[in-house]
Design a protein around this motif. Structure first.
Motif, PDB file in Angstrom:
ATOM      1  N   LEU A 171      10.592 -10.663   7.878  1.00 33.82           N
ATOM      2  CA  LEU A 171      10.038 -11.413   6.745  1.00 33.82           C
ATOM      3  C   LEU A 171       9.475 -10.460   5.698  1.00 33.82           C
ATOM      4  O   LEU A 171       9.754 -10.593   4.505  1.00 33.82           O
ATOM      5  CB  LEU A 171       8.932 -12.356   7.221  1.00 33.82           C
ATOM      6  CG  LEU A 171       9.340 -13.627   7.967  1.00 33.82           C
ATOM      7  CD1 LEU A 171       8.100 -14.342   8.503  1.00 33.82           C
ATOM      8  CD2 LEU A 171      10.146 -14.562   7.072  1.00 33.82           C
ATOM      9  N   LEU A 190      15.160 -13.700   4.356  1.00 38.42           N
ATOM     10  CA  LEU A 190      14.022 -14.599   4.511  1.00 38.42           C
ATOM     11  C   LEU A 190      14.454 -15.951   5.082  1.00 38.42           C
ATOM     12  O   LEU A 190      13.817 -16.475   6.010  1.00 38.42           O
ATOM     13  CB  LEU A 190      13.324 -14.803   3.166  1.00 38.42           C
ATOM     14  CG  LEU A 190      12.503 -13.633   2.637  1.00 38.42           C
ATOM     15  CD1 LEU A 190      12.091 -13.880   1.194  1.00 38.42           C
ATOM     16  CD2 LEU A 190      11.261 -13.418   3.502  1.00 38.42           C
ATOM     17  N   LEU A 191      15.517 -16.510   4.528  1.00 36.63           N
ATOM     18  CA  LEU A 191      15.978 -17.820   4.991  1.00 36.63           C
ATOM     19  C   LEU A 191      16.511 -17.752   6.419  1.00 36.63           C
ATOM     20  O   LEU A 191      16.310 -18.682   7.210  1.00 36.63           O
ATOM     21  CB  LEU A 191      17.057 -18.363   4.045  1.00 36.63           C
ATOM     22  CG  LEU A 191      16.580 -18.673   2.618  1.00 36.63           C
ATOM     23  CD1 LEU A 191      17.754 -19.106   1.750  1.00 36.63           C
ATOM     24  CD2 LEU A 191      15.493 -19.752   2.622  1.00 36.63           C
ATOM     25  N   ARG A 194      13.483 -17.537   8.712  1.00 34.16           N
ATOM     26  CA  ARG A 194      12.813 -18.847   8.719  1.00 34.16           C
ATOM     27  C   ARG A 194      13.564 -19.823   9.621  1.00 34.16           C
ATOM     28  O   ARG A 194      12.941 -20.572  10.412  1.00 34.16           O
ATOM     29  CB  ARG A 194      12.720 -19.367   7.283  1.00 34.16           C
ATOM     30  CG  ARG A 194      12.167 -20.776   7.136  1.00 34.16           C
ATOM     31  CD  ARG A 194      10.755 -20.896   7.642  1.00 34.16           C
ATOM     32  NE  ARG A 194      10.257 -22.255   7.474  1.00 34.16           N
ATOM     33  CZ  ARG A 194      10.561 -23.271   8.262  1.00 34.16           C
ATOM     34  NH1 ARG A 194      11.359 -23.079   9.305  1.00 34.16           N
ATOM     35  NH2 ARG A 194      10.046 -24.468   8.042  1.00 34.16           N
ATOM     36  N   ASP A 198      12.435 -21.568  13.465  1.00 32.74           N
ATOM     37  CA  ASP A 198      12.585 -22.964  13.871  1.00 32.74           C
ATOM     38  C   ASP A 198      13.325 -23.075  15.201  1.00 32.74           C
ATOM     39  O   ASP A 198      12.913 -23.815  16.101  1.00 32.74           O
ATOM     40  CB  ASP A 198      13.358 -23.751  12.803  1.00 32.74           C
ATOM     41  CG  ASP A 198      12.429 -24.487  11.847  1.00 32.74           C
ATOM     42  OD1 ASP A 198      11.239 -24.674  12.201  1.00 32.74           O
ATOM     43  OD2 ASP A 198      12.888 -24.877  10.769  1.00 32.74           O
ATOM     44  N   GLU A 205       5.684 -17.366  12.680  1.00 33.25           N
ATOM     45  CA  GLU A 205       6.671 -16.865  11.719  1.00 33.25           C
ATOM     46  C   GLU A 205       7.246 -17.990  10.856  1.00 33.25           C
ATOM     47  O   GLU A 205       7.595 -17.777   9.702  1.00 33.25           O
ATOM     48  CB  GLU A 205       7.781 -16.113  12.449  1.00 33.25           C
ATOM     49  CG  GLU A 205       7.403 -14.682  12.815  1.00 33.25           C
ATOM     50  CD  GLU A 205       7.207 -14.513  14.309  1.00 33.25           C
ATOM     51  OE1 GLU A 205       6.905 -15.509  14.987  1.00 33.25           O
ATOM     52  OE2 GLU A 205       7.367 -13.376  14.802  1.00 33.25           O
ATOM     53  N   ARG A 206       7.330 -19.207  11.418  1.00 33.39           N
ATOM     54  CA  ARG A 206       7.769 -20.343  10.597  1.00 33.39           C
ATOM     55  C   ARG A 206       6.801 -20.574   9.453  1.00 33.39           C
ATOM     56  O   ARG A 206       7.206 -20.742   8.298  1.00 33.39           O
ATOM     57  CB  ARG A 206       7.870 -21.597  11.468  1.00 33.39           C
ATOM     58  CG  ARG A 206       8.317 -22.848  10.687  1.00 33.39           C
ATOM     59  CD  ARG A 206       8.353 -24.087  11.567  1.00 33.39           C
ATOM     60  NE  ARG A 206       7.024 -24.465  12.018  1.00 33.39           N
ATOM     61  CZ  ARG A 206       6.660 -24.541  13.294  1.00 33.39           C
ATOM     62  NH1 ARG A 206       7.527 -24.272  14.251  1.00 33.39           N
ATOM     63  NH2 ARG A 206       5.437 -24.914  13.616  1.00 33.39           N
ATOM     64  N   GLY A 209       6.963 -17.703   7.072  1.00 31.59           N
ATOM     65  CA  GLY A 209       8.239 -17.760   6.361  1.00 31.59           C
ATOM     66  C   GLY A 209       8.121 -18.618   5.119  1.00 31.59           C
ATOM     67  O   GLY A 209       8.551 -18.220   4.017  1.00 31.59           O
ATOM     68  N   ASP A 210       7.521 -19.798   5.262  1.00 29.95           N
ATOM     69  CA  ASP A 210       7.340 -20.673   4.103  1.00 29.95           C
ATOM     70  C   ASP A 210       6.358 -20.078   3.092  1.00 29.95           C
ATOM     71  O   ASP A 210       6.550 -20.187   1.877  1.00 29.95           O
ATOM     72  CB  ASP A 210       6.861 -22.053   4.554  1.00 29.95           C
ATOM     73  CG  ASP A 210       7.994 -22.921   5.077  1.00 29.95           C
ATOM     74  OD1 ASP A 210       9.159 -22.702   4.668  1.00 29.95           O
ATOM     75  OD2 ASP A 210       7.726 -23.819   5.895  1.00 29.95           O
ATOM     76  N   ARG A 252       8.081 -25.414  -0.866  1.00 31.88           N
ATOM     77  CA  ARG A 252       7.860 -24.454   0.218  1.00 31.88           C
ATOM     78  C   ARG A 252       6.363 -24.274   0.475  1.00 31.88           C
ATOM     79  O   ARG A 252       5.912 -24.240   1.629  1.00 31.88           O
ATOM     80  CB  ARG A 252       8.473 -23.106  -0.125  1.00 31.88           C
ATOM     81  CG  ARG A 252       9.961 -23.047  -0.016  1.00 31.88           C
ATOM     82  CD  ARG A 252      10.419 -22.863   1.422  1.00 31.88           C
ATOM     83  NE  ARG A 252      11.872 -22.766   1.491  1.00 31.88           N
ATOM     84  CZ  ARG A 252      12.557 -22.696   2.612  1.00 31.88           C
ATOM     85  NH1 ARG A 252      11.920 -22.708   3.782  1.00 31.88           N
ATOM     86  NH2 ARG A 252      13.872 -22.611   2.590  1.00 31.88           N
ATOM     87  N   ALA A 256       4.119 -25.321   3.751  1.00 34.12           N
ATOM     88  CA  ALA A 256       3.246 -24.390   4.476  1.00 34.12           C
ATOM     89  C   ALA A 256       1.857 -24.984   4.664  1.00 34.12           C
ATOM     90  O   ALA A 256       1.242 -24.834   5.727  1.00 34.12           O
ATOM     91  CB  ALA A 256       3.163 -23.060   3.720  1.00 34.12           C
TER      92      ALA A 256
END
Length: 321
Positions: A171, A190-191, A194, A198, A205-206, A209-210, A252, A256
């Motif tokens: 990330l 990044l995507l 992310r 999930d 990290e989820r 990530g957002d 996003r 978060a």
């Protein structure tokens, strides 16, 4: 190991597992379960003491229940210095760095993370400090500092160091790449991370990530990213990415906020509030931005007047004049 020691070690390792998977309440329960034993045995067996309580400070900071965080960290540092345990000192210092970062005392967080890194002899503890250094530097817009921390992290991973949060490294690297103008590669990384968070139920990290995706997109929209790094403007695809960022940044960041509430990681909400407020100010929605900034200020003022409170107050002043 005897039964009690074995149980303490198992619970100590479980604390980190609960934390990284997005279950802070379970992490606190595991720490409370062994706190009396590890404290009583801290001189004969310091590892479960500093590891369980040090990780607990991450959890408490992330939950927003921060009243004893600094006290625990300072006790770990004192014990480590007293018994000559390098990891104990490094982990206590790292806990202070993480607390400062979440309180938006970002320059202090960077300095404490550097200190923890310089203290640590064990590469896992050294690079754990670099995770915080990269996060604080990214949020502060200190891009060269962030890149230096990320390069250290990537180098350690490539050399076989088993870091406790490997996806967080990716990330941080993705954000650094986007900030440097590698828009497609950075965004894709990044995507991808992310989505992997999930798939593997990595709640920490989820969430970040957002936060990272939303923040870098928001800074592209507001122009903050281009002020920090003018070569973004020379990327022919920059305007295309700004158009996409306009659609994705706010959703996003709001995702978060919801995730932080639902998982119990409410301590990181001020980070999101600040980034979302800056985006809303750029959009002209000063009423909602003011509400977010006032809430953010109330939370981070727990630590007294500092660089974070001054930053938020300056934004409030800018929309009040």
């Amino acid at each position: 190991l005897g039964d009690e020691a074995g149980y303490a070690y198992a619970k100590t390792w479980a604390i980190w597992g609960h934390f990284i998977s997005g279950k802070p309440d379970a992490a606190v329960a595991a720490a409370d379960d062994v706190r009396e034993w590890v404290t009583a045995n801290r001189y004969t067996d310091p590892y479960p003491y500093f590891k369980s309580l040090g990780t607990l400070t991450y959890v408490l900071t992330s939950r927003g229940t921060t009243e004893e965080v600094e006290q625990i960290c300072n006790e770990l540092i004192s014990l480590g210095e007293e018994v000559g345990n390098n990891r104990c000192v490094a982990y206590g210092t790292q806990g202070l760095a993480f607390f400062a970062t979440v309180m938006l005392r970002l320059d202090e967080g960077i300095e404490l993370a550097r200190k923890a890194h310089s203290i640590a002899k064990d590469p896992i503890y050294a690079e754990t400090a670099n995770l915080t250094r990269s996060a604080a530097a990214t949020m502060a817009g200190h891009l060269e500092e962030a890149r230096a921390a990320v390069d250290d992290l990537v180098g350690s991973v490539e050399s076989g160091v088993d870091l406790p949060a490997p996806m967080f490294v990716s990330l941080a690297d993705g954000v650094a790449m986007m900030s440097e103008g590698q828009l497609t590669a950075g965004r894709d990384q990044l995507l991808e991370v992310r989505a992997e968070a999930d798939r593997t139920d990595r709640g920490w990290e989820r969430l970040f990530g957002d936060i990272y995706i939303g923040s870098i997109f928001a800074r592209m929209v507001s122009g903050e990213a281009t002020r920090d790094l003018k070569r973004l403007l020379r990327n022919p695809r920059f305007l295309k990415y700004v158009r996409r960022a306009r659609k994705e940044a706010e959703p996003r960041l709001r995702a978060a906020m919801r995730d932080a509430e639902e998982t119990g990681f409410r301590g990181v909400i001020p980070i999101v509030q600040l980034e979302l407020a800056k985006l809303l100010i750029h959009k002209g929605d000063t009423a909602q931005a003011r509400s977010l900034l006032e809430s953010c200020l109330e939370t981070i003022s727990f630590a007294g007047e500092h660089e974070g409170t001054r930053r938020v107050k300056a934004l409030l002043d800018s929309i009040s004049s």
